[in-house]
Design a protein around this motif. Sequence first.
Motif, PDB file in Angstrom:
ATOM      1  N   THR A 366      97.870 102.554  24.778  1.00 48.57           N
ATOM      2  CA  THR A 366      97.169 102.634  26.057  1.00 48.57           C
ATOM      3  C   THR A 366      97.436 103.972  26.747  1.00 48.57           C
ATOM      4  O   THR A 366      96.539 104.548  27.360  1.00 48.57           O
ATOM      5  N   ASP A 367      98.651 104.477  26.613  1.00 50.38           N
ATOM      6  CA  ASP A 367      98.988 105.775  27.186  1.00 50.38           C
ATOM      7  C   ASP A 367      98.148 106.876  26.545  1.00 50.38           C
ATOM      8  O   ASP A 367      97.584 107.738  27.234  1.00 50.38           O
ATOM      9  N   ALA A 368      98.036 106.848  25.213  1.00 45.55           N
ATOM     10  CA  ALA A 368      97.298 107.890  24.499  1.00 45.55           C
ATOM     11  C   ALA A 368      95.811 107.834  24.819  1.00 45.55           C
ATOM     12  O   ALA A 368      95.171 108.876  25.048  1.00 45.55           O
ATOM     13  N   VAL A 369      95.240 106.621  24.855  1.00 41.10           N
ATOM     14  CA  VAL A 369      93.811 106.490  25.149  1.00 41.10           C
ATOM     15  C   VAL A 369      93.511 106.962  26.567  1.00 41.10           C
ATOM     16  O   VAL A 369      92.528 107.677  26.805  1.00 41.10           O
ATOM     17  N   ASN A 370      94.358 106.606  27.518  1.00 42.25           N
ATOM     18  CA  ASN A 370      94.132 107.040  28.889  1.00 42.25           C
ATOM     19  C   ASN A 370      94.183 108.566  29.005  1.00 42.25           C
ATOM     20  O   ASN A 370      93.357 109.181  29.684  1.00 42.25           O
ATOM     21  N   ARG A 371      95.160 109.180  28.340  1.00 46.78           N
ATOM     22  CA  ARG A 371      95.259 110.638  28.403  1.00 46.78           C
ATOM     23  C   ARG A 371      94.084 111.325  27.708  1.00 46.78           C
ATOM     24  O   ARG A 371      93.609 112.375  28.141  1.00 46.78           O
ATOM     25  N   LEU A 372      93.611 110.727  26.616  1.00 47.65           N
ATOM     26  CA  LEU A 372      92.497 111.314  25.875  1.00 47.65           C
ATOM     27  C   LEU A 372      91.201 111.261  26.659  1.00 47.65           C
ATOM     28  O   LEU A 372      90.411 112.210  26.663  1.00 47.65           O
ATOM     29  N   PHE A 373      90.980 110.134  27.370  1.00 50.49           N
ATOM     30  CA  PHE A 373      89.679 109.923  28.007  1.00 50.49           C
ATOM     31  C   PHE A 373      89.645 110.293  29.482  1.00 50.49           C
ATOM     32  O   PHE A 373      88.559 110.549  30.017  1.00 50.49           O
ATOM     33  N   SER A 374      90.769 110.297  30.173  1.00 51.64           N
ATOM     34  CA  SER A 374      90.751 110.539  31.627  1.00 51.64           C
ATOM     35  C   SER A 374      90.813 112.033  31.925  1.00 51.64           C
ATOM     36  O   SER A 374      91.735 112.537  32.568  1.00 51.64           O
ATOM     37  N   ASN A 375      89.809 112.739  31.449  1.00 55.20           N
ATOM     38  CA  ASN A 375      89.695 114.173  31.705  1.00 55.20           C
ATOM     39  C   ASN A 375      88.261 114.585  31.416  1.00 55.20           C
ATOM     40  O   ASN A 375      87.472 113.803  30.875  1.00 55.20           O
ATOM     41  N   ASP A 376      87.937 115.820  31.760  1.00 51.78           N
ATOM     42  CA  ASP A 376      86.570 116.314  31.549  1.00 51.78           C
ATOM     43  C   ASP A 376      86.565 117.537  30.641  1.00 51.78           C
ATOM     44  O   ASP A 376      85.654 118.363  30.707  1.00 51.78           O
ATOM     45  N   ASN A 377      87.578 117.632  29.766  1.00 50.39           N
ATOM     46  CA  ASN A 377      87.646 118.741  28.818  1.00 50.39           C
ATOM     47  C   ASN A 377      86.486 118.622  27.829  1.00 50.39           C
ATOM     48  O   ASN A 377      86.363 117.616  27.133  1.00 50.39           O
ATOM     49  N   PRO A 378      85.616 119.639  27.714  1.00 50.77           N
ATOM     50  CA  PRO A 378      84.421 119.500  26.857  1.00 50.77           C
ATOM     51  C   PRO A 378      84.747 119.309  25.386  1.00 50.77           C
ATOM     52  O   PRO A 378      84.029 118.587  24.682  1.00 50.77           O
ATOM     53  N   LEU A 379      85.817 119.938  24.889  1.00 56.63           N
ATOM     54  CA  LEU A 379      86.173 119.773  23.483  1.00 56.63           C
ATOM     55  C   LEU A 379      86.695 118.358  23.217  1.00 56.63           C
ATOM     56  O   LEU A 379      86.324 117.727  22.213  1.00 56.63           O
ATOM     57  N   LEU A 380      87.538 117.870  24.113  1.00 55.21           N
ATOM     58  CA  LEU A 380      88.021 116.503  23.955  1.00 55.21           C
ATOM     59  C   LEU A 380      86.881 115.500  24.089  1.00 55.21           C
ATOM     60  O   LEU A 380      86.819 114.502  23.361  1.00 55.21           O
ATOM     61  N   ARG A 381      85.964 115.777  25.029  1.00 52.92           N
ATOM     62  CA  ARG A 381      84.827 114.880  25.214  1.00 52.92           C
ATOM     63  C   ARG A 381      83.994 114.801  23.940  1.00 52.92           C
ATOM     64  O   ARG A 381      83.606 113.711  23.499  1.00 52.92           O
ATOM     65  N   LEU A 382      83.719 115.956  23.321  1.00 50.04           N
ATOM     66  CA  LEU A 382      82.929 115.962  22.093  1.00 50.04           C
ATOM     67  C   LEU A 382      83.650 115.204  20.987  1.00 50.04           C
ATOM     68  O   LEU A 382      83.045 114.375  20.278  1.00 50.04           O
ATOM     69  N   GLY A 383      84.956 115.456  20.843  1.00 52.41           N
ATOM     70  CA  GLY A 383      85.713 114.810  19.774  1.00 52.41           C
ATOM     71  C   GLY A 383      85.769 113.298  19.941  1.00 52.41           C
ATOM     72  O   GLY A 383      85.569 112.552  18.980  1.00 52.41           O
TER      73      GLY A 383
END
Length: 421
Positions: A366-383
């Motif tokens: 849950t910690d990893a998913v929250n950190r991965l998704f709770s941002n607006d970084n375009p590269l992370l969003r695409l991935g």
Amino acid sequence: MDNALTQGISKSMADFDSDILIVGGGLNGPTLALALAQAGLRSTVIDAHSVDRRADPAFDGRSYALALASQRMLAALGLWDGLEERAQPMLRIKVSDGRPGEGAAPWWMQFDHAEIEEGPMGFMVEDRYLRRALLAAMEECAEIAHLSETIVIGQQVDADGVIVTLADGTSRRGRLLVGCDGRASGTARRAGIGRTGWGYDQTALVCAVSHELPHEGTAHQFFMPGGPLAILPLPGNRSSIVWSERTAQAERFAALDDAAFLEALRPRFGDFLGEIALVGARFTYPLSLTLANAMVADRLALVGDAAHGVHPIAGQGLNLGFRDVGALAEVLADAARRGEDIAARDVLDRYARWRRFDTATLAVATDAVNRLFSNDNPLLRLGRDLGMGLVNALPGARRTFIREAAGLTGDVPRLLQGRPV
């Protein structure tokens, strides 16, 4: 009750007020007492709140997503018949990424209960119905003593048992003490058990809404830069909302009146269910990860949030506590049948070993998913969007996720399989 179990229950009930003293009368504490009663073990549930507060029939907006395994446990404890007609099956889960007012990204995941054989992945149940069912069952159970409006101020362990001191100056003695008293557990603190964790600078805004169109049993998890928005189906045209935002923003939204709050929610909620209106009260609570450094100590065990508090991103907090309940009840019942001291450290260590990996794994996930998704970084969003699209295209991956969400994987306690303890 068989003879072996009778011999294993206590030295003499004259020596103890109960076999198990349970501190905390929310959901996990009463459920544990009922589970232990199946094995003939006597419990005292000590609750700081009043029965009237716990049994309030008014809808206050709070609801729970019960995994299929949790529903099976409630059925095994004889509670589900009274809850079923008020429960909403969760037939599908849709997970998407996006921004407020823009709708979902083109890649998303959807999980359908038809992909597994066991039935719905879970059920939504309102807090008021679950609490009242637990109170009624405790009142009817001869093995349970219930002390309401009672605060524990001290605890002491000796070679044979544990004594808790109450605020009114009286005390209770048992063989084992179980802390079901939440993230700020006084039971854990008095035992010298520290905690590890961190905050997320996020706050959850919790409420319920009515809507024009039927939800068709679909739960939605919409990831936004500030945090996830969960829209969870309730009976009728209503849904439970768990909306996570950065704390400063959440505090501004929480301070709004109902009309302005709805205006802030609408662009995030969308219009797929038509017009929405608030039902019941609104709540806020800060989000954090917090794990007790130990789940057991001398003649003591921790259950639920007293042992672990995770991000609500997967709606697994109560289900995690119910898995603790099932595991601890099974360990204690089996020990009693063998004639062991149910509060011996080696017995309690079996419970800790059983539950530690599961709780740590979910906390990390849950910690990893929250950190991965709770941002607006375009590269992370695409991935992450491409990743969701890939998972959605793989039936095997979807099925694995569904079974995990339903609580059907891993070493599942007997109660959560729907079997007696």
